[in-house]
Design a protein around this motif. Structure first.
Motif, PDB file in Angstrom:
ATOM      1  N   VAL A 103       0.857  -1.186   0.000  1.00 61.80           N
ATOM      2  CA  VAL A 103       0.000   0.000   0.000  1.00 61.80           C
ATOM      3  C   VAL A 103       0.897   1.241   0.000  1.00 61.80           C
ATOM      4  N   ASN A 104       0.283   2.408  -0.050  1.00 64.97           N
ATOM      5  CA  ASN A 104       1.037   3.655  -0.054  1.00 64.97           C
ATOM      6  C   ASN A 104       1.905   3.773   1.202  1.00 64.97           C
ATOM      7  N   LYS A 105       3.096   4.343   1.053  1.00 70.69           N
ATOM      8  CA  LYS A 105       4.056   4.428   2.154  1.00 70.69           C
ATOM      9  C   LYS A 105       3.586   5.324   3.290  1.00 70.69           C
ATOM     10  N   ARG A 106       2.617   6.197   3.033  1.00 75.36           N
ATOM     11  CA  ARG A 106       2.138   7.104   4.073  1.00 75.36           C
ATOM     12  C   ARG A 106       0.927   6.550   4.828  1.00 75.36           C
ATOM     13  N   VAL A 107       0.539   5.332   4.516  1.00 69.93           N
ATOM     14  CA  VAL A 107      -0.580   4.691   5.206  1.00 69.93           C
ATOM     15  C   VAL A 107      -0.052   3.954   6.428  1.00 69.93           C
ATOM     16  N   ASN A 108      -0.672   4.187   7.580  1.00 67.22           N
ATOM     17  CA  ASN A 108      -0.167   3.618   8.826  1.00 67.22           C
ATOM     18  C   ASN A 108      -1.171   2.776   9.590  1.00 67.22           C
ATOM     19  N   GLY A 109      -2.409   2.740   9.148  1.00 64.96           N
ATOM     20  CA  GLY A 109      -3.421   1.947   9.812  1.00 64.96           C
ATOM     21  C   GLY A 109      -3.599   0.596   9.153  1.00 64.96           C
ATOM     22  N   PHE A 110      -3.646  -0.470   9.960  1.00 66.91           N
ATOM     23  CA  PHE A 110      -3.910  -1.827   9.484  1.00 66.91           C
ATOM     24  C   PHE A 110      -2.801  -2.359   8.582  1.00 66.91           C
ATOM     25  N   VAL A 111      -1.573  -1.897   8.808  1.00 69.83           N
ATOM     26  CA  VAL A 111      -0.419  -2.355   8.045  1.00 69.83           C
ATOM     27  C   VAL A 111       0.617  -2.885   9.035  1.00 69.83           C
ATOM     28  N   LYS A 116     -24.287  -6.178   2.041  1.00 65.41           N
ATOM     29  CA  LYS A 116     -25.263  -5.269   1.437  1.00 65.41           C
ATOM     30  C   LYS A 116     -24.566  -4.312   0.470  1.00 65.41           C
ATOM     31  N   LYS A 117     -23.594  -4.892  -0.267  1.00 61.21           N
ATOM     32  CA  LYS A 117     -22.845  -4.202  -1.330  1.00 61.21           C
ATOM     33  C   LYS A 117     -21.956  -3.062  -0.810  1.00 61.21           C
ATOM     34  N   LYS A 118     -21.580  -3.125   0.472  1.00 62.62           N
ATOM     35  CA  LYS A 118     -20.664  -2.136   1.050  1.00 62.62           C
ATOM     36  C   LYS A 118     -19.633  -2.846   1.913  1.00 62.62           C
ATOM     37  N   LEU A 119     -18.545  -2.157   2.183  1.00 61.85           N
ATOM     38  CA  LEU A 119     -17.509  -2.718   3.039  1.00 61.85           C
ATOM     39  C   LEU A 119     -17.996  -2.670   4.487  1.00 61.85           C
ATOM     40  N   PRO A 120     -18.114  -3.814   5.142  1.00 65.73           N
ATOM     41  CA  PRO A 120     -18.659  -3.827   6.503  1.00 65.73           C
ATOM     42  C   PRO A 120     -17.627  -3.485   7.570  1.00 65.73           C
ATOM     43  N   GLN A 121     -18.061  -2.778   8.578  1.00 64.91           N
ATOM     44  CA  GLN A 121     -17.212  -2.479   9.714  1.00 64.91           C
ATOM     45  C   GLN A 121     -17.357  -3.633  10.699  1.00 64.91           C
ATOM     46  N   GLY A 122     -16.483  -4.609  10.594  1.00 72.40           N
ATOM     47  CA  GLY A 122     -16.575  -5.795  11.424  1.00 72.40           C
ATOM     48  C   GLY A 122     -15.973  -7.013  10.760  1.00 72.40           C
ATOM     49  N   ALA A 123     -15.719  -6.930   9.471  1.00 69.58           N
ATOM     50  CA  ALA A 123     -15.080  -8.028   8.743  1.00 69.58           C
ATOM     51  C   ALA A 123     -13.558  -7.867   8.800  1.00 69.58           C
ATOM     52  N   PRO A 124     -12.804  -8.935   8.982  1.00 68.18           N
ATOM     53  CA  PRO A 124     -11.335  -8.825   9.081  1.00 68.18           C
ATOM     54  C   PRO A 124     -10.662  -8.321   7.811  1.00 68.18           C
ATOM     55  N   THR A 125     -11.325  -8.473   6.672  1.00 69.25           N
ATOM     56  CA  THR A 125     -10.748  -8.035   5.404  1.00 69.25           C
ATOM     57  C   THR A 125     -10.969  -6.552   5.110  1.00 69.25           C
ATOM     58  N   SER A 126     -11.915  -5.925   5.811  1.00 70.00           N
ATOM     59  CA  SER A 126     -12.296  -4.547   5.477  1.00 70.00           C
ATOM     60  C   SER A 126     -11.140  -3.548   5.591  1.00 70.00           C
ATOM     61  N   PRO A 127     -10.349  -3.557   6.674  1.00 67.75           N
ATOM     62  CA  PRO A 127      -9.257  -2.580   6.764  1.00 67.75           C
ATOM     63  C   PRO A 127      -8.263  -2.678   5.603  1.00 67.75           C
ATOM     64  N   ALA A 128      -7.826  -3.894   5.279  1.00 67.53           N
ATOM     65  CA  ALA A 128      -6.857  -4.066   4.187  1.00 67.53           C
ATOM     66  C   ALA A 128      -7.458  -3.658   2.847  1.00 67.53           C
ATOM     67  N   LEU A 129      -8.705  -4.038   2.615  1.00 67.10           N
ATOM     68  CA  LEU A 129      -9.354  -3.663   1.359  1.00 67.10           C
ATOM     69  C   LEU A 129      -9.541  -2.159   1.258  1.00 67.10           C
ATOM     70  N   SER A 130      -9.825  -1.504   2.381  1.00 69.14           N
ATOM     71  CA  SER A 130      -9.979  -0.041   2.344  1.00 69.14           C
ATOM     72  C   SER A 130      -8.668   0.621   1.924  1.00 69.14           C
ATOM     73  N   LEU A 155      -6.342  -0.717   0.020  1.00 69.92           N
ATOM     74  CA  LEU A 155      -6.100  -1.019  -1.388  1.00 69.92           C
ATOM     75  C   LEU A 155      -7.007  -0.190  -2.297  1.00 69.92           C
ATOM     76  N   VAL A 156      -8.266  -0.059  -1.912  1.00 73.32           N
ATOM     77  CA  VAL A 156      -9.197   0.754  -2.704  1.00 73.32           C
ATOM     78  C   VAL A 156      -8.769   2.215  -2.694  1.00 73.32           C
ATOM     79  N   PHE A 157      -8.269   2.672  -1.553  1.00 72.45           N
ATOM     80  CA  PHE A 157      -7.921   4.081  -1.396  1.00 72.45           C
ATOM     81  C   PHE A 157      -6.522   4.411  -1.942  1.00 72.45           C
ATOM     82  N   LYS A 158      -5.756   3.408  -2.316  1.00 77.73           N
ATOM     83  CA  LYS A 158      -4.368   3.647  -2.735  1.00 77.73           C
ATOM     84  C   LYS A 158      -4.222   4.669  -3.867  1.00 77.73           C
ATOM     85  N   PRO A 159      -5.033   4.625  -4.924  1.00 80.32           N
ATOM     86  CA  PRO A 159      -4.896   5.654  -5.967  1.00 80.32           C
ATOM     87  C   PRO A 159      -5.081   7.071  -5.437  1.00 80.32           C
ATOM     88  N   LEU A 160      -5.973   7.235  -4.463  1.00 82.75           N
ATOM     89  CA  LEU A 160      -6.169   8.560  -3.860  1.00 82.75           C
ATOM     90  C   LEU A 160      -4.984   8.930  -2.978  1.00 82.75           C
TER      91      LEU A 160
END
Length: 299
Positions: A68-76, A135-149, A151-156
């Motif tokens: 992920v981006n080098k400036r990301v510090n959460g869930f890494v 329900k077609k959204k990233l759930p707050q409670g799934a173990p994969t959600s932080p990492a996927l967030s 990856l999705v946010f990396k271009p930004l």
């Protein structure tokens, strides 16, 4: 062999069992609420043990291996709030931005697109996106959600960092908290406009009530870490509370939650390297005082 077939072999489930979990994944979630500040509630959509086990496997064997981006510090791994704060040490002005409803703002389509880019397998990307959303959204409670967030946010992240580098501004992010620092106050106002426009164009909104402009004149904290002294520090209030509870436990024999205190000590020591040693000295001082009290009573 396509990517989904490989995943079936790796995880050791039958195709029919895995596809059944994916097709009916929404039915395997429980929703509960935990209190936030100011009386508000946080919605937690938590998968059951079967879905959670599959998600954890996907996280460990796939998602955690992607940079992920080098400036990301959460869930890494090996990053955290201390590293997040260190980017802004000795800067005169800070801007902190909070993204409103960060996880729910990440749609199943966004997850699908990032997984398709990573694995170039439409079927695998679609099924994993289905498995890891609720329900077609990233759930707050799934173990994969932080990492996927991340990856999705990396271009930004990449785009924000590029802009900030051109403006001599430091940038870091911890989950939905974005922090910017500079020695030029007016520059941060341009940063805010750039980031606000960028986020809005990608379906995110800023939580205006949590947006803060800070200067070195007051206490400056970034995700709970204070940086005024030029070194990362934890609040004096928390350390004072720990000392008080240790005093009650050792001197007065009161019942306290030792596991909770130990957890706080470990947390603070992860921010302030010498804190555990200071606690040891303090505990030693209290124990000597207790022995002296007992000797006086016995005398």
């Amino acid at each position: 062999m396509n990517q989904f077939d490989k995943f079936i072999i790796e995880i050791g489930l039958t195709r029919s069992a895995l596809e059944n979990f994916i097709t009916f994944s929404d039915a395997h979630y429980n929703t509960f609420y935990i209190p936030k500040k100011k009386g508000k509630l946080r919605i937690i959509d938590c998968p059951n043990q079967n879905i959670k086990a599959i998600q954890r496997f996907f996280l460990k064997k796939y998602l955690n291996k992607i940079e992920v981006n080098k400036r990301v510090n959460g869930f890494v791994p090996n990053r955290g709030i201390k590293r997040n704060a260190l980017f802004h040490i000795k800067k005169k002005y800070l801007l902190t931005i909070d993204i409103k409803d960060f996880f729910p703002s990440i749609s199943q389509k966004k997850v699908f697109n990032v997984l398709l880019d990573l694995y170039s397998d439409k079927d695998f990307a679609l099924k994993m996106a289905k498995l890891c959303t609720y329900k077609k959204k990233l759930p707050q409670g799934a173990p994969t959600s932080p990492a996927l967030s991340n990856l999705v946010f990396k271009p930004l992240d990449d785009e924000i960092m590029k802009y900030c580098n051109s403006e001599m501004v430091n940038y870091s992010r911890y989950a939905d908290d974005l922090t910017f620092s500079s020695d030029n106050k007016s520059t941060l106002q341009y940063v805010y406009k750039f980031v606000n426009d960028l986020l809005y164009s990608h379906g995110y909104n800023i939580n205006c009530s949590k947006t803060r402009y800070l200067s070195g004149k007051g206490q400056i904290s970034i995700t709970g870490v204070y940086i005024n002294s030029g070194k990362p520090k934890v609040s004096k209030k928390l350390k004072k509370q720990i000392r008080a509870e240790l005093h009650q436990y050792i001197i007065n024999g009161k019942d306290v939650n030792i596991n909770r205190i130990s957890g706080y000590i470990s947390f603070i020591n992860s921010i302030e390297d010498d804190y555990s040693k200071k606690v040891e000295l303090y505990v030693g001082k209290l124990r000597r005082k207790k022995r002296m009290q007992q000797s006086f009573i016995n005398f």
